[in-house]
Write a protein that holds these residues in place. Structure first.
Motif, PDB file in Angstrom:
ATOM      1  N   ALA A  51       0.824  -1.211   0.000  1.00  0.00           N
ATOM      2  CA  ALA A  51       0.000   0.000   0.000  1.00  0.00           C
ATOM      3  C   ALA A  51       0.860   1.264   0.000  1.00  0.00           C
ATOM      4  O   ALA A  51       0.459   2.297  -0.545  1.00  0.00           O
ATOM      5  N   ASN A  52       2.059   1.161   0.588  1.00  0.00           N
ATOM      6  CA  ASN A  52       2.951   2.322   0.660  1.00  0.00           C
ATOM      7  C   ASN A  52       3.929   2.407  -0.514  1.00  0.00           C
ATOM      8  O   ASN A  52       4.687   3.373  -0.608  1.00  0.00           O
ATOM      9  N   ARG A  53       3.910   1.397  -1.374  1.00  0.00           N
ATOM     10  CA  ARG A  53       4.881   1.362  -2.464  1.00  0.00           C
ATOM     11  C   ARG A  53       4.513   2.371  -3.567  1.00  0.00           C
ATOM     12  O   ARG A  53       3.335   2.628  -3.824  1.00  0.00           O
ATOM     13  N   LYS A  54       5.520   2.888  -4.192  1.00  0.00           N
ATOM     14  CA  LYS A  54       5.313   3.830  -5.293  1.00  0.00           C
ATOM     15  C   LYS A  54       4.631   3.119  -6.457  1.00  0.00           C
ATOM     16  O   LYS A  54       5.020   2.015  -6.835  1.00  0.00           O
ATOM     17  N   SER A  55       3.616   3.750  -7.012  1.00  0.00           N
ATOM     18  CA  SER A  55       2.849   3.137  -8.091  1.00  0.00           C
ATOM     19  C   SER A  55       3.297   3.664  -9.451  1.00  0.00           C
ATOM     20  O   SER A  55       3.794   4.786  -9.568  1.00  0.00           O
ATOM     21  N   GLU A  56       3.074   2.851 -10.462  1.00  0.00           N
ATOM     22  CA  GLU A  56       3.358   3.244 -11.842  1.00  0.00           C
ATOM     23  C   GLU A  56       2.189   3.997 -12.460  1.00  0.00           C
ATOM     24  O   GLU A  56       2.359   4.726 -13.440  1.00  0.00           O
ATOM     25  N   ALA A  57       0.994   3.772 -11.910  1.00  0.00           N
ATOM     26  CA  ALA A  57      -0.193   4.448 -12.434  1.00  0.00           C
ATOM     27  C   ALA A  57      -1.258   4.480 -11.353  1.00  0.00           C
ATOM     28  O   ALA A  57      -1.297   3.601 -10.470  1.00  0.00           O
ATOM     29  N   SER A  58      -2.135   5.486 -11.401  1.00  0.00           N
ATOM     30  CA  SER A  58      -3.235   5.618 -10.445  1.00  0.00           C
ATOM     31  C   SER A  58      -4.507   5.971 -11.208  1.00  0.00           C
ATOM     32  O   SER A  58      -4.464   6.716 -12.199  1.00  0.00           O
ATOM     33  N   TYR A  59      -5.623   5.423 -10.709  1.00  0.00           N
ATOM     34  CA  TYR A  59      -6.898   5.635 -11.393  1.00  0.00           C
ATOM     35  C   TYR A  59      -7.991   5.966 -10.393  1.00  0.00           C
ATOM     36  O   TYR A  59      -8.041   5.409  -9.282  1.00  0.00           O
ATOM     37  N   THR A  60      -8.869   6.853 -10.816  1.00  0.00           N
ATOM     38  CA  THR A  60     -10.146   7.087 -10.143  1.00  0.00           C
ATOM     39  C   THR A  60     -11.244   6.819 -11.155  1.00  0.00           C
ATOM     40  O   THR A  60     -10.973   6.626 -12.358  1.00  0.00           O
ATOM     41  N   SER A  61     -12.466   6.811 -10.714  1.00  0.00           N
ATOM     42  CA  SER A  61     -13.569   6.515 -11.621  1.00  0.00           C
ATOM     43  C   SER A  61     -13.651   7.530 -12.760  1.00  0.00           C
ATOM     44  O   SER A  61     -13.984   7.176 -13.905  1.00  0.00           O
ATOM     45  N   SER A  62     -13.316   8.773 -12.487  1.00  0.00           N
ATOM     46  CA  SER A  62     -13.413   9.815 -13.513  1.00  0.00           C
ATOM     47  C   SER A  62     -12.356   9.698 -14.599  1.00  0.00           C
ATOM     48  O   SER A  62     -12.455  10.351 -15.647  1.00  0.00           O
TER      49      SER A  62
END
Length: 683
Positions: free
Chosen positions: A340-351
């Motif tokens: 959960a604390n790891r750096k992500s390559e991409a992030s998404y929300t519903s919009s």
């Protein structure tokens, strides 16, 4: 009082006894004690008579035996001891603490050493009084005394003291012989049942982010199974209302292992019988009652287990546990928080999804980290949506990159997944929910966490209300499967209300190292080009000449139109991730094939056909083709009837509503009638 009782008191009193004897000797200096000839035995109340208490016979009996004299002296010492005991309460407390040292056993139950016992014994013997002859002093007594009487009294005292010392020595020796020696217990299993050992013995070289939990379909502190569960389990407590176990499709697994520490309920149809090359290992906790007297049908907590042999049953030994759930869940919570604390390559929300009816997360162009993993973050509203979500670009290969999708529940008390999860591989093929023994293409892990807590742990319910694919990590939550789930289900508690399928996560963090580390030597590197030689060989160049006549379009398309290809081809498609387009005509073809297989008595072909129909149902349901689903469901029921499983447990996507059952029955009747007509025409 009996002489034995006197001795016992002297032994118990310890130093107090010595003090009493010293008091007697001091009194002897001022008064002469005379043993009367008419002295009577001790009274029943424990009192004793001494000189000065006349029974009406002043003369007495001069022939009194030495034994009676000794007894009288002992009684006198006993009376004096009682008097001292009444006078000195504090002295009694002191003697009680000394008593612990004498007896060789402390009040707290611990034992003293032999040297301490020897010292105590020597101290008591040394302090024991030795009778001395009385000095010639003038005394006033109630009866006449003589030198003969005094000599007898001294002899009696000496005899009593000697007997006391002997009794004390004997008592100490008896205590020494009764010293308890505690030996360590050797762990042993129940009689006739094999010891389960440790999970690390069965999986010694795991290279997986989920650890040992990656090898089990359900890994939980408690699992409640209400619908058929196609997979193995490792649970601290089982509420097994239906059967479970990894079904044999192509017998790709060598061993199916389950661990059940405690049982609330277990179905007799649990587990899957071993095959030609696959064995079972089922380990039960130490508290489970097991009877293996019947080698073909073990009994567990009073329930006969039909699909296990006694030789496949194991149990925890005393002091040994196959899986330490506290330790494993502590590790899983750390993994959950770390991801959960790891750096992500991409992030998404519903919009972020412009077309809500066509939501796709493409991982093809995302770069994996050093562990061959890609981390993606989702806000809580993404999976809450009621339209499908496609994960595109996953590798179908065993060594593919692991995709980790963090799902933030956002502080919600409970969380609901309404989005169907679809998978599209990098080769363009799709995957549907299905039973399988092939796990090499699972590289998808869903990590559920709560960003509002310090340890990132989500402790509520996760309701899966749409078909779901990919392993689930929620070590502090309750996962409720209201729809099909393919993957590992790792949670504090798992409740299965719809069919679930085992599909183990493959986490190959050393994909890049495998090719380099094994080829460090120059000799191995030189051998690398050799596999390429067949590509240059003359037979390979002749391949186009051979393929030319085989590529004729009519020859290839002709068998595809009726849809009556060999069954093996469809099975291969399942694992190559290629799926045909299912139509109403194909449902009729399935029915024709079933009739042929029934006439031939080909059970294996019928089972393979059942798998094809299941895949077709899943595909039709995903496409929203309810009419085709109904047709295929009726065909499926016919196959189950042919296999003798018509009354079996509900399977993938089985309709539960009465109106669906009526519709299915009507369609089945219609199709059967059509099949009879077609069969007559074919004959």
């Amino acid at each position: 009082m009996e002489m034995k009782r006197t001795h016992f008191k002297m032994y118990k009193a310890g130093r107090k006894w010595v003090f009493a004897c010293a008091t007697i000797l001091a009194l002897g200096a001022g008064a002469t004690v005379t043993a009367q000839a008419d002295t009577q035995p001790a009274a029943a109340d424990g009192s004793s008579k001494v000189v000065g208490e006349s029974n009406g016979d002043p003369a007495g009996d001069k022939d009194q035996s030495a034994q009676d004299q000794s007894k009288a002296g002992s009684e006198l010492a006993d009376n004096q001891q009682k008097s001292d005991s009444d006078k000195g309460t504090d002295q009694e407390k002191t003697s009680n603490s000394d008593q612990d040292k004498v007896t060789g056993s402390k009040q707290d139950g611990s034992q003293v050493t032999n040297n301490q016992m020897k010292k105590s014994r020597a101290s008591l013997l040394k302090s024991a009084p030795v009778a001395k002859a009385p000095t010639n002093q003038s005394t006033t007594t109630t009866t006449p005394t003589t030198n003969s009487t005094s000599t007898q009294t001294a002899a009696a005292k000496a005899a009593a003291a000697a007997k006391a010392r002997a009794a004390l020595t004997k008592a100490l020796a008896k205590i020494a012989n009764q010293t308890t020696v505690t030996t360590a217990l050797t762990p042993t299993g129940a009689e006739g049942i094999q010891a389960g050992g440790s999970v690390y013995d069965d999986y010694p070289d795991l290279n997986n982010i989920l650890g040992v939990s990656s090898q089990f379909h359900i890994f939980a502190r408690e699992a409640e199974l209400n619908t058929h569960t196609n997979g193995n389990v490792a649970v601290q407590n089982l509420i097994g209302n239906v059967n479970f176990g990894t079904n044999i499709i192509e017998e790709l697994l060598d061993k199916d292992i389950s661990y059940i520490q405690n049982i609330t309920n277990i179905a007799g149809s649990s587990f899957v019988s071993a095959g030609d090359t696959r064995v079972n290992k089922v380990v039960f906790g130490q508290g489970v009652e097991i009877d293996v007297s019947n080698p073909n049908r073990p009994m567990v907590n009073g329930t006969y287990i039909d699909h296990l042999l006694s030789s496949e049953v194991y149990q925890d030994q005393m002091g040994q546990t196959y899986i330490d759930f506290d330790e494993e869940f502590a590790k899983l919570k750390q993994v959950n928080e770390s991801l959960a604390n790891r750096k992500s390559e991409a992030s998404y929300t519903s919009s972020d999804f412009a077309d809500q009816n066509n939501r796709v997360i493409d991982v093809s162009d995302l770069k994996p980290d050093a562990d061959n993993r890609i981390v993606i973050n989702l806000s809580s509203d993404v999976l809450a949506g009621n339209t499908p979500l496609t994960i595109k670009g996953l590798s179908p290969e065993d060594t593919g990159t692991t995709i980790i999708i963090n799902v933030d529940t956002g502080g919600a008390e409970d969380y609901t997944v309404n989005s169907q999860i679809k998978i599209q591989y990098s080769d363009g093929s799709d995957r549907d929910n299905q039973e399988t023994e092939h796990f090499g293409d699972n590289h998808l892990l869903w990590n559920f966490y709560d960003s509002t807590t310090s340890d990132k742990q989500f402790t509520g319910d996760i309701n899966i209300n749409a078909p779901f694919q990919g392993s689930i990590l929620a070590p502090s939550a309750t996962v409720i499967a209201n729809q099909n789930i393919d993957g590992n289900i790792i949670a504090d508690k798992v409740i299965v209300k719809a069919e679930t399928h085992r599909w183990d996560l493959q986490d190959n963090s050393k994909e890049d190292e495998d090719t380099g580390d094994e080829d460090e030597d120059g000799d191995i590197d030189i051998d690398d080009p050799e596999p390429e030689v067949p590509d240059i060989e003359v037979p390979d160049t002749e391949t186009p000449d051979v393929e030319t006549p085989n590529v004729e379009t009519p020859d290839v398309e002709t068998p595809e139109e009726p849809g009556e290809e060999a069954n093996g081809g469809d099975e291969d498609l399942t694992y190559e991730h290629e799926h045909p387009e299912y139509t109403e005509d194909m449902a009729e073809d399935f029915e024709d094939d079933l009739i042929d297989f029934e006439q031939e008595g080909n059970t294996a072909a019928e089972e393979a056909l059942l798998n094809q129909v299941d895949a077709a149902i899943a595909k039709a349901r995903a496409e929203g083709n309810t009419a085709l689903v109904a047709q295929l469901e009726s065909v499926r029921q016919q196959i189950l009837a042919a296999l003798g499983l018509a009354d079996g447990l509900p399977q993938t996507g089985e309709a539960k509503g009465n109106w669906v059952q009526v519709l299915g029955l009507a369609l089945a009747t219609s199709l059967l009638g059509t099949a009879v007509v077609r069969r007559k025409r074919r004959n």
